[in-house]
Design a protein around this motif. Structure first.
Motif, PDB file in Angstrom:
ATOM      1  N   ALA A   1      55.500  15.107  34.202  1.00 29.84           N
ATOM      2  CA  ALA A   1      54.640  16.151  33.655  1.00 29.84           C
ATOM      3  C   ALA A   1      54.193  17.158  34.720  1.00 29.84           C
ATOM      4  N   ALA A   2      54.613  16.933  35.960  1.00 30.54           N
ATOM      5  CA  ALA A   2      54.261  17.818  37.083  1.00 30.54           C
ATOM      6  C   ALA A   2      52.743  17.975  37.223  1.00 30.54           C
ATOM      7  N   ASP A   3      52.045  16.842  37.196  1.00 31.61           N
ATOM      8  CA  ASP A   3      50.588  16.834  37.341  1.00 31.61           C
ATOM      9  C   ASP A   3      50.242  16.251  38.711  1.00 31.61           C
ATOM     10  N   PRO A   4      50.115  17.105  39.744  1.00 35.41           N
ATOM     11  CA  PRO A   4      49.926  16.600  41.109  1.00 35.41           C
ATOM     12  C   PRO A   4      48.622  15.827  41.323  1.00 35.41           C
ATOM     13  N   VAL A   5      47.581  16.193  40.625  1.00 35.01           N
ATOM     14  CA  VAL A   5      46.300  15.498  40.786  1.00 35.01           C
ATOM     15  C   VAL A   5      46.405  14.080  40.232  1.00 35.01           C
ATOM     16  N   ALA A   6      46.929  13.948  39.026  1.00 30.76           N
ATOM     17  CA  ALA A   6      47.087  12.628  38.423  1.00 30.76           C
ATOM     18  C   ALA A   6      48.087  11.788  39.210  1.00 30.76           C
ATOM     19  N   LEU A   7      49.118  12.420  39.749  1.00 25.90           N
ATOM     20  CA  LEU A   7      50.116  11.705  40.541  1.00 25.90           C
ATOM     21  C   LEU A   7      49.470  11.116  41.796  1.00 25.90           C
ATOM     22  N   LYS A   8      48.676  11.920  42.480  1.00 28.07           N
ATOM     23  CA  LYS A   8      47.996  11.448  43.694  1.00 28.07           C
ATOM     24  C   LYS A   8      47.072  10.268  43.378  1.00 28.07           C
ATOM     25  N   LEU A   9      46.330  10.353  42.288  1.00 30.12           N
ATOM     26  CA  LEU A   9      45.424   9.267  41.896  1.00 30.12           C
ATOM     27  C   LEU A   9      46.190   8.004  41.521  1.00 30.12           C
ATOM     28  N   SER A  10      47.292   8.166  40.811  1.00 30.72           N
ATOM     29  CA  SER A  10      48.093   7.017  40.388  1.00 30.72           C
ATOM     30  C   SER A  10      48.756   6.322  41.571  1.00 30.72           C
ATOM     31  N   ILE A  11      49.235   7.095  42.528  1.00 34.50           N
ATOM     32  CA  ILE A  11      49.839   6.504  43.724  1.00 34.50           C
ATOM     33  C   ILE A  11      48.784   5.736  44.522  1.00 34.50           C
ATOM     34  N   ALA A  12      47.601   6.299  44.619  1.00 35.24           N
ATOM     35  CA  ALA A  12      46.502   5.613  45.325  1.00 35.24           C
ATOM     36  C   ALA A  12      46.157   4.293  44.619  1.00 35.24           C
ATOM     37  N   GLU A  13      46.159   4.312  43.293  1.00 32.98           N
ATOM     38  CA  GLU A  13      45.871   3.094  42.524  1.00 32.98           C
ATOM     39  C   GLU A  13      46.955   2.043  42.753  1.00 32.98           C
ATOM     40  N   LEU A  14      48.217   2.469  42.774  1.00 33.07           N
ATOM     41  CA  LEU A  14      49.312   1.527  43.022  1.00 33.07           C
ATOM     42  C   LEU A  14      49.184   0.919  44.419  1.00 33.07           C
ATOM     43  N   LYS A  15      48.908   1.754  45.424  1.00 35.86           N
ATOM     44  CA  LYS A  15      48.751   1.254  46.788  1.00 35.86           C
ATOM     45  C   LYS A  15      47.634   0.213  46.859  1.00 35.86           C
ATOM     46  N   GLN A  16      46.549   0.486  46.165  1.00 33.25           N
ATOM     47  CA  GLN A  16      45.413  -0.440  46.166  1.00 33.25           C
ATOM     48  C   GLN A  16      45.807  -1.781  45.522  1.00 33.25           C
ATOM     49  N   GLN A  17      46.584  -1.737  44.465  1.00 36.33           N
ATOM     50  CA  GLN A  17      46.990  -2.949  43.763  1.00 36.33           C
ATOM     51  C   GLN A  17      47.970  -3.802  44.565  1.00 36.33           C
ATOM     52  N   ILE A  18      48.840  -3.179  45.353  1.00 39.15           N
ATOM     53  CA  ILE A  18      49.854  -3.966  46.049  1.00 39.15           C
ATOM     54  C   ILE A  18      49.467  -4.333  47.474  1.00 39.15           C
ATOM     55  N   HIS A  19      48.374  -3.823  47.985  1.00 40.50           N
ATOM     56  CA  HIS A  19      47.932  -4.194  49.339  1.00 40.50           C
ATOM     57  C   HIS A  19      46.923  -5.288  49.292  1.00 40.50           C
TER      58      HIS A  19
END
Length: 57
Positions: free
Chosen positions: A39-57
């Motif tokens: 969807a080319a939503d850079p704000v949501a993408l940044k938040l989602s990547i941060a959430e994934l990093k938090q879940q796997i670390h």
């Protein structure tokens, strides 16, 4: 334990990155990353990547 691979397009045309996913992998977050990326939503993408990093670390 069953494991799966997910094929992700690389920045280089015609190349792919393979992500190994086991049953504990947060697939819902990954799927959201794919959706917001499409969807080319850079704000949501940044938040989602941060959430994934938090879940796997």
């Amino acid at each position: 334990m069953e494991k799966f691979n997910s094929e992700i397009s690389s920045k280089n045309k015609g190349e792919y990155i393979y992500l190994l996913i086991d049953p504990k992998f947060p697939a819902d977050i990954y799927n959201h990353i794919v959706s917001v990326s499409d969807a080319a939503d850079p704000v949501a993408l940044k938040l989602s990547i941060a959430e994934l990093k938090q879940q796997i670390h």
